[in-house]
Design an enzyme around this catalytic site. Sequence first.
Site, short mmCIF file in Angstrom:
data_model
loop_
_atom_site.label_atom_id
_atom_site.label_comp_id
_atom_site.label_asym_id
_atom_site.label_seq_id
_atom_site.Cartn_x
_atom_site.Cartn_y
_atom_site.Cartn_z
N LYS A 209 0.84 -1.20 0.00
CA LYS A 209 0.00 0.00 0.00
C LYS A 209 0.88 1.25 0.00
O LYS A 209 0.68 2.17 -0.77
CB LYS A 209 -0.92 -0.03 1.23
CG LYS A 209 -1.81 1.16 1.35
CD LYS A 209 -2.75 1.04 2.54
CE LYS A 209 -3.41 2.37 2.82
NZ LYS A 209 -4.30 2.35 3.97
N GLU A 215 10.49 -4.91 4.30
CA GLU A 215 10.48 -6.32 3.90
C GLU A 215 10.16 -6.46 2.41
O GLU A 215 10.87 -7.15 1.65
CB GLU A 215 9.42 -7.11 4.69
CG GLU A 215 9.72 -7.29 6.16
CD GLU A 215 9.16 -6.18 7.03
OE1 GLU A 215 8.98 -5.04 6.53
OE2 GLU A 215 8.93 -6.43 8.22
N GLY A 269 -4.76 -1.84 5.11
CA GLY A 269 -3.99 -3.01 4.65
C GLY A 269 -4.65 -4.33 5.01
O GLY A 269 -4.80 -5.22 4.17
N ARG A 270 -5.10 -4.47 6.27
CA ARG A 270 -5.65 -5.76 6.72
C ARG A 270 -7.07 -6.01 6.23
O ARG A 270 -7.65 -7.05 6.51
CB ARG A 270 -5.56 -5.86 8.24
CG ARG A 270 -6.14 -4.68 9.01
CD ARG A 270 -5.71 -4.71 10.47
NE ARG A 270 -6.15 -3.53 11.20
CZ ARG A 270 -5.50 -2.39 11.28
NH1 ARG A 270 -4.37 -2.23 10.61
NH2 ARG A 270 -5.95 -1.38 12.01
N GLU A 355 -4.37 -6.31 15.24
CA GLU A 355 -3.82 -5.01 14.81
C GLU A 355 -4.91 -3.94 14.92
O GLU A 355 -4.61 -2.77 15.15
CB GLU A 355 -3.29 -5.11 13.36
CG GLU A 355 -2.35 -3.97 12.97
CD GLU A 355 -1.55 -4.24 11.70
OE1 GLU A 355 -0.48 -4.84 11.78
OE2 GLU A 355 -2.01 -3.84 10.62
N HIS A 386 -5.81 -32.73 18.82
CA HIS A 386 -4.67 -33.53 19.26
C HIS A 386 -3.50 -32.65 19.68
O HIS A 386 -2.39 -33.15 19.86
CB HIS A 386 -4.24 -34.48 18.14
CG HIS A 386 -5.32 -35.45 17.77
ND1 HIS A 386 -5.48 -36.68 18.38
CD2 HIS A 386 -6.33 -35.34 16.88
CE1 HIS A 386 -6.53 -37.29 17.86
NE2 HIS A 386 -7.08 -36.51 16.95
N LYS A 514 9.79 -0.88 14.18
CA LYS A 514 10.30 -0.63 12.83
C LYS A 514 11.39 0.44 12.87
O LYS A 514 12.43 0.30 12.26
CB LYS A 514 9.18 -0.12 11.92
CG LYS A 514 8.24 -1.14 11.36
CD LYS A 514 7.38 -0.47 10.27
CE LYS A 514 6.09 -1.19 10.02
NZ LYS A 514 5.17 -0.45 9.16
O1 F6P Z 1 2.55 -4.11 9.96
C1 F6P Z 1 2.10 -2.84 9.68
C2 F6P Z 1 1.53 -2.69 8.31
O2 F6P Z 1 1.38 -1.32 8.07
C3 F6P Z 1 0.21 -3.41 8.11
O3 F6P Z 1 -0.87 -2.75 8.61
C4 F6P Z 1 0.20 -3.59 6.63
O4 F6P Z 1 -0.74 -4.53 6.24
C5 F6P Z 1 1.63 -4.02 6.39
O5 F6P Z 1 2.38 -3.23 7.30
C6 F6P Z 1 2.15 -3.85 5.01
O6 F6P Z 1 2.13 -2.53 4.56
P1 F6P Z 1 2.28 -2.15 3.05
O7 F6P Z 1 1.15 -2.74 2.30
O8 F6P Z 1 2.23 -0.64 3.02
O9 F6P Z 1 3.60 -2.67 2.56
#
Ligand code: F6P
Length: 548
Positions: A209, A215, A269-270, A355, A386, A514
């Site tokens: 987003k 990452e 995002g979620r 979150e 189990h 972060k």
């Molecule tokens: O972990 C925090 C967060 O902002 C989430 O809310 C989001 O889904 C994720 O990082 C990834 O963010 P982006 O889509 O901006 O890479």
Amino acid sequence: MALKATNPTTTNAWKKLQAHFETIKSQHLKDLFSADAERANDLTVKWEDFYADFSKNRITTETLDLLVNLADELELKDAISKYFDGDVINATEGRAVLHTALRAPKDAEVFVDGENVIPEVHQVKNKIKDFTNLVVNGDHKGHTGKAITDVVNIGIGGSDLGPAMVVDSLQFYKNQLTTHFVSNVDGDHHKEIIKNLDPETTLFVIVSKTFTTQETLSNANSIRAWFLESLPKEAVSKHFVAVSTNIESVKNFGIAEANIFPMKDWVGGRFSLWSAVGLSISLALGYEHFESLLEGAHKMDEHFKTADFKENIPVISALLTVWYNNFFQSESEAIIPYTQYLNQFATYLQQGIMESNGKSVDRDGNRVNYQTGTLIWGEPGTNSQHAFFQLIHQGTKLIPTDFIGYVESLYGNKDHHNKLMSNYFAQTEALMNGKTEAEVLAEFKGGAMSEEVISKLVPFKVFEGNKPTTSLLIQKLTPESLGKLIAMYEHKIFVQGIIWNIYSYDQFGVELGKQLAKSILAELQDEKTKQHHDASTSNLLDFYKVNC
Ligand code: F6P
């Protein structure tokens, strides 16, 4: 218009619930069933292909009335209108929360800053549809003229968990494309995935987003470098597409505008799998199935918006969380799907729920003086039986559990399905009824064991029961029914946030770690960059640096 901000514990309804709790807290579910022959019917909601049985919860119809009074006093109805109408209910980020608009029909109207967003939603959906068809039909060729065989989604959090869960859950409906998900910045993660891939036949979908996430950008850069080892720079346009709100940064990364699937900042995002973030879903299942997923979610939106609260599945479900969390003081909730397909469902909901509602400051900026977001966990049955069911049955904690089951299996193996579902039914019954001392003794009767040994063993074999469960029985796992199920939990999250007087749609809690990671990375990369740390962190860093 902003959401109202009322401390729920100051309401009349809360006080009444507190008094009511005192009368109900030690009542056994078995007795509640004996006392009310209509209980199972009265506390069940049948809607479309969903059968939602709330009767094995530690409530009576009076509890439900009082919980609904709480929702009314906190003006839930008005909050729902604000949610669907595009009001800035994510006030701390100054945004509307409109994942529901992503599944609204073409003729709907939802305004953000005076502009109807629905036409653009459908434009993006058309772009997803056209691109999906080209890739699935083999008309979109890679740089060397070969059709695409593999799709790699590069994203994390909401840009990974939703698409990954849906693709895995609906694998029965998949087409010939093989889909992979790279999320962790751990370099071994993407290496393991690309090691067997042919760059000539692979499509990479970079989903972020913000397009600033460490990452995702690290993985995208490393994967692009690997790709360029065997193909020229011009090949990137055939093999890399992106989903983002940050068009400039995507272009700077080297992706042409035509290959960008835009999304809006009013999609959290979620909650974004319904947007272009769902591109991998559409590619993996075909656009028609993606559309059915959205249609299912829209049906749940309509149910949530229009059903009376006492017949409203997400509302009742959310109020039950409040009941257990704030009155019984239970801390976690388990989600147990009786289908292996929903293997990733609890993990997906961990982000959605924790979150969103893992907050300790209310909508006025004050520290709350009551509990908010619950811990979410779970695994499919029967595997989980189990593993951790021992603790749910005989541990010291009260763990309200959602059982999600299906009437039909997908391959139609009746024998296995009956075995699976007999466990689903048996577990909820066992958790409710438990086993009394008399029942345990009766089981020993006529056996070879001495009275003395039996009396020693009895306490260990007794089950108190009275463990609350909700049974969701759905006709069949389809794209549409999964859409309904996911949307049900999304609305549950919303209702919880309204009751707890918190902002569910920001996530500042993920920022601090972060930031620190960034400055520690600078230290790891450059000997001269030294910062002050506590003794524990200093020692750990020294140990790492010396040994790596
Ligand atoms: O972990 C925090 C967060 O902002 C989430 O809310 C989001 O889904 C994720 O990082 C990834 O963010 P982006 O889509 O901006 O890479």
